[in-house]
Scaffold this motif. Sequence first.
Motif, short mmCIF file in Angstrom:
data_model
loop_
_atom_site.label_atom_id
_atom_site.label_comp_id
_atom_site.label_asym_id
_atom_site.label_seq_id
_atom_site.Cartn_x
_atom_site.Cartn_y
_atom_site.Cartn_z
N ASP A 39 0.40 -1.32 -0.03
CA ASP A 39 0.39 -0.51 0.00
C ASP A 39 0.89 0.67 -0.40
OD1 ASP A 39 -1.93 -1.31 -0.27
OD2 ASP A 39 -2.85 -1.60 2.02
N GLN A 58 -1.08 -4.98 -8.37
CA GLN A 58 -0.58 -3.75 -7.96
C GLN A 58 -0.95 -2.56 -8.63
OE1 GLN A 58 -0.15 -3.26 -4.74
NE2 GLN A 58 -0.92 -5.96 -4.84
N LEU A 95 -3.97 -0.92 -9.49
CA LEU A 95 -3.74 0.14 -7.52
C LEU A 95 -3.70 1.80 -7.87
CD1 LEU A 95 -3.35 -2.22 -4.66
CD2 LEU A 95 -5.65 -2.21 -5.21
#
Lengths: 555, 140
Positions: free
Chosen positions: B22, B66, B69
Amino acid sequence: MEKNSPNANSDKDAPVSDGVPAPEGPANLIDTDYVIGQDNVTTRKFGLDVDLHGKVFTISSLLILFFVFITLALQDEVEPVFNAIFSFLTGNLSWFFLLAANIFVILAVALIFTPMGKVRIGGAHATPDFSYLGWFAMLFAAGMGIGLMFYGVSEPLTHFGTALGGTSMENGVRTDWAPLGAAAGDQDAAMSLAMAATIFHWGLHPWGIYAVVALALALFSFNKGLPLTMRSIFYPVLGERIWGWPGHVIDILAVFATLFGLATSLGLGASQASAGLAYLFDIPNNDVTMVLLIVGISAVALISVLVGVDKGVQRLSQLNMVLAFLLLAFVIAVGPTLAIATGFFKNLGSYLADLPALSMPFGREDANFSQGWTAFYWAWWISWSPFVGMFIARVSRGRTVREFLIAVLLVPSLVSVLWMTAFGGTAIDQVITDNFQGVKDAALELQLFVMLGQLPLTQITSFVGIVLVMVFFITSSDSGSLVIDSITAGGKVDAPKPQRMFWAIIEGVIAIALLLGGGLTALQTAVITTGLPFTLVLLVACYAIVKGLLSEPRS
Amino acid sequence: MFKKIMVPVDLAHTELLKPSLDLAADIAKLYQADTCYISVTANTPSALAKTPEEYAQKLEAFAKEQGQLHGQEVSSKVITSPDPVADMDDAILQAIDDTDADLVIMTTHLPRRLDIVMPSNGSKVASHTDVSVFLVRHSD
């Protein structure tokens, strides 16, 4: 690496999920639902991560504890039992060992010349992890290193003595230990027979045994996608059942043979090294020296397993290869140079000429030799084969089968011929030419040093000899710990580091316990008896290799 | 400030990696930096993949996931090793050079006594490279 995956570009737009297809083309993977590590116990205890195959780890640990305990507690009772089992094996089943070993050699040699030799370990696009030199150094150090130090002088000399002594009969049975028909009174013939017999025990056959195990493991792991443990060899025969008890038993047996093989030879080796140190430097030859030697060897092995195969085992093996080469070159240069040079080809010739007779499993008249020497050696090499084979497999990815067999079978055999010719030949030459009996009369572990004592620069060469012995022990200990760790982790080579440390330490502890409490030879006998079940495993491996290779694409 | 972020990942433990992933995504978005996800894996079959090629495909898929994201360029790189546990640090350091990364974001465990004998990969990497290293703690 991306280039190597044929599907990497084609499925760019494919939905991303767990359904990524296995690569096709370069290798022929076995389709099994078994997930490597699915039977493993992963946990964290005392701040240490653990990732172990529950059953294999637990049972082999308990079995090891049990054997150490009964050997220490009931030494006088167990030793005769192990000895009786073992003499039964070599006495009655020597034909089986000899026959099986011949099959391994024939298969290994034949594969070099078939199209199957073109198959590449790890799939068509795999590239080697190690340079030729690093790879070969590791093969050799794991395969026999230490034995060459102890038997390079003593075995040719022993066979020379018995061959020269001729045959003797009692009640129609031969009582002498000479190979084949002996060579009574004929020094030249006795020498070539002695060299042929020694090279026979250190040449194609031991390396054929290692090659079969290593090739089967490498093939079923790197090309077929099965975990890197002994059980995977059995897939063509037992199928999915290898994930259950039949597989557990094979793996447990491999752990048992490897750990006790290493621990007992570490213990016995420490007493030999200590005798050498006493002879050379007047260091007291007692328990303290031996225990310190084991602790020292284990400590270096521990550091070596921590830094890994590449920076640990590989570098130590290379160091050893350089030292061994220097020692060999020295003996050739200052020993009977011409005799060694011509002897190399002469001995190679007599080895090949006597090979059919020496390897004949049936109708042997030299029962003492074929059972007491050859069958003993074959059982010994075979009991070591899970360890050596697994280690060789692990470092051989990216080689073709042909390359692999030449490097594992032919080159080491030739090196053995040269080594035995140089060391054994020099010792025999000292007996024949100088009538020097010192080497013959010395204890086994001192024969190398007594032989070197007749040459110049004794202090230096003997020191190099002692260092070689110790480093060979370290490389055996660390590669063995890596092998045991991956078997007990269900074939994972990336289990947490404390596990490999555990095995390296346990090995030293068991060696010390048996050294002080007695029972090293008894337990070593027990290890060699595992040669029998492993001979069956190896015969299955032969079938598996052929079956496996036939379904592989050839590059 | 950063042009290329390198994120070492172990696909067997993606749940532990969540915070660092994240973070990497946030920083990538903030600086519009490319991210490269790398893995050091065994050349033997593992639970996730039977061959290194299969692992490479899974990592590539993971990297794309990923990328969705944070919307920046992603790439992936697999380094295979005969002894990945031991070669991890060197392999990551080599990958920093190979990928030209200027920031490494990686997960590491809490300090513990054993680190004296076996330092964590994160601290080993941080002390052997010129580029910035962001160690994200996970407590397990």
